[in-house]
Design an enzyme around this catalytic site. Structure first.
Site, PDB file in Angstrom:
ATOM      1  N   PHE A  23       0.790  -1.220   0.000  1.00 37.60           N
ATOM      2  CA  PHE A  23       0.000   0.000   0.000  1.00 37.60           C
ATOM      3  C   PHE A  23       0.831   1.282   0.000  1.00 37.60           C
ATOM      4  O   PHE A  23       0.280   2.361  -0.208  1.00 37.60           O
ATOM      5  CB  PHE A  23      -0.921   0.013   1.228  1.00 37.60           C
ATOM      6  N   GLY A  50       5.345  -4.629  10.801  1.00 40.59           N
ATOM      7  CA  GLY A  50       4.296  -4.649   9.799  1.00 40.59           C
ATOM      8  C   GLY A  50       4.867  -4.975   8.427  1.00 40.59           C
ATOM      9  O   GLY A  50       5.116  -4.098   7.617  1.00 40.59           O
ATOM     10  N   SER A  56       7.645  -2.510   1.538  1.00 44.09           N
ATOM     11  CA  SER A  56       8.597  -1.594   2.174  1.00 44.09           C
ATOM     12  C   SER A  56       9.871  -2.314   2.590  1.00 44.09           C
ATOM     13  O   SER A  56      10.947  -1.695   2.656  1.00 44.09           O
ATOM     14  CB  SER A  56       7.963  -0.911   3.386  1.00 44.09           C
ATOM     15  N   ASP A  75       6.145  -9.483  11.893  1.00 43.02           N
ATOM     16  CA  ASP A  75       4.735  -9.599  11.510  1.00 43.02           C
ATOM     17  C   ASP A  75       4.261 -11.010  11.856  1.00 43.02           C
ATOM     18  O   ASP A  75       5.019 -11.970  11.701  1.00 43.02           O
ATOM     19  CB  ASP A  75       4.563  -9.356  10.010  1.00 43.02           C
ATOM     20  N   GLY A  79      -2.490 -10.781   8.946  1.00 44.55           N
ATOM     21  CA  GLY A  79      -3.211  -9.592   8.511  1.00 44.55           C
ATOM     22  C   GLY A  79      -3.671  -8.736   9.667  1.00 44.55           C
ATOM     23  O   GLY A  79      -4.025  -9.244  10.740  1.00 44.55           O
ATOM     24  N   SER A 128       4.084  -8.425  17.498  1.00 50.54           N
ATOM     25  CA  SER A 128       5.105  -7.423  17.798  1.00 50.54           C
ATOM     26  C   SER A 128       5.458  -7.329  19.289  1.00 50.54           C
ATOM     27  O   SER A 128       6.644  -7.349  19.633  1.00 50.54           O
ATOM     28  CB  SER A 128       4.646  -6.063  17.260  1.00 50.54           C
ATOM     29  N   HIS A 148      -3.444  -0.670  13.169  1.00 50.33           N
ATOM     30  CA  HIS A 148      -3.777   0.744  13.317  1.00 50.33           C
ATOM     31  C   HIS A 148      -4.824   1.019  14.390  1.00 50.33           C
ATOM     32  O   HIS A 148      -5.412   2.101  14.414  1.00 50.33           O
ATOM     33  CB  HIS A 148      -4.247   1.307  11.974  1.00 50.33           C
TER      34      HIS A 148
END
Length: 220
Positions: A23, A50, A56, A75, A79, A128, A148
């Site tokens: 994303f 993440g 990334s 991670d 999801g 995490s 988030h």
């Protein structure tokens, strides 16, 4: 930070980043890459929270490779909340048909293989806070881009920000001061980092915030 013209990923790495499932926009990715290049020069590992499918991670791994350090990515690969069935960012292509749950780990491994970066990344598969609780070393760079919700964003910050070495960088993604533009948990964590006195802001690129550990204050 170094002049932007001096720190750009190679065309091959940028192409791999663009091709990977994920994303992050290119502009924010380039800012992330520049921050990782600067922080990797400290000679300490760089870490992201993440992973998703490794978009990334490509940039962080390339920066780590150039500096001779390791990129770590954390991670559970099931999801985040907004990626579950029925939510906006759900992708049925990454659901494991045998167990009926998301599993982005195979796609992530294919992403690294395609980019030629497998030897420069250590994937830490787990939640995490659990991984952070057993991590004992310093880090030159921490990129928070996990769940988030307030619970997850604060857990990522509390688990990993204290490990950022003096002079290292803390990068937070999806920081939206205006609630109309996105969820507020990363923004609240960003404010928390600034209010701690341990971090000062270095740069802003759209929703990406780069902060430097100053040594003053406590990270949490």
């Amino acid at each position: 930070m170094p002049a932007e013209s001096a720190v750009e990923p190679s065309p091959e790495i940028l192409a791999a980043f663009r091709a990977a499932k994920g994303f992050m926009p290119v502009g924010e990715g380039l800012a992330l890459y520049r921050a990782a290049v600067e922080a990797a020069a400290l000679g300490l590992p760089v870490l992201e929270v993440g992973t998703y499918c490794g978009r990334s991670t490509i940039l962080l791994a390339d920066a780590a490779r150039a500096a001779g350090v390791t990129a770590l990515t954390v991670d559970h690969h099931r999801g985040s909340e907004e990626q579950q069935p029925g939510w906006e960012y759900h992708d049925p292509a990454v659901v494991d048909p045998e167990v009926g749950r998301m599993d982005t780990l195979p796609t992530f491994r294919r992403t690294l293989h395609a980019a030629g970066l497998e030897d420069h990344v250590v994937a830490l598969v787990g939640r995490s806070p659990q991984v952070a609780a057993v991590w004992g070393g310093k880090l030159g760079f921490v990129f928070i881009d996990g769940g988030h919700t307030d619970e997850h964003a604060n857990g990522d910050y509390e688990g990993w920000a204290p490990h950022v070495a003096e002079g290292g960088l803390l990068v937070i993604h999806d920081v939206f001061p205006d609630p109309a533009h996105g969820g507020q948990a990363p923004y609240r964590v960003y404010l928390r980092a600034l209010e701690s006195g341990a971090f000062t802001e270095v740069s802003v690129t759209d929703s990406l915030r780069v902060l430097r550990r100053t040594g003053a204050g406590t990270a949490i």
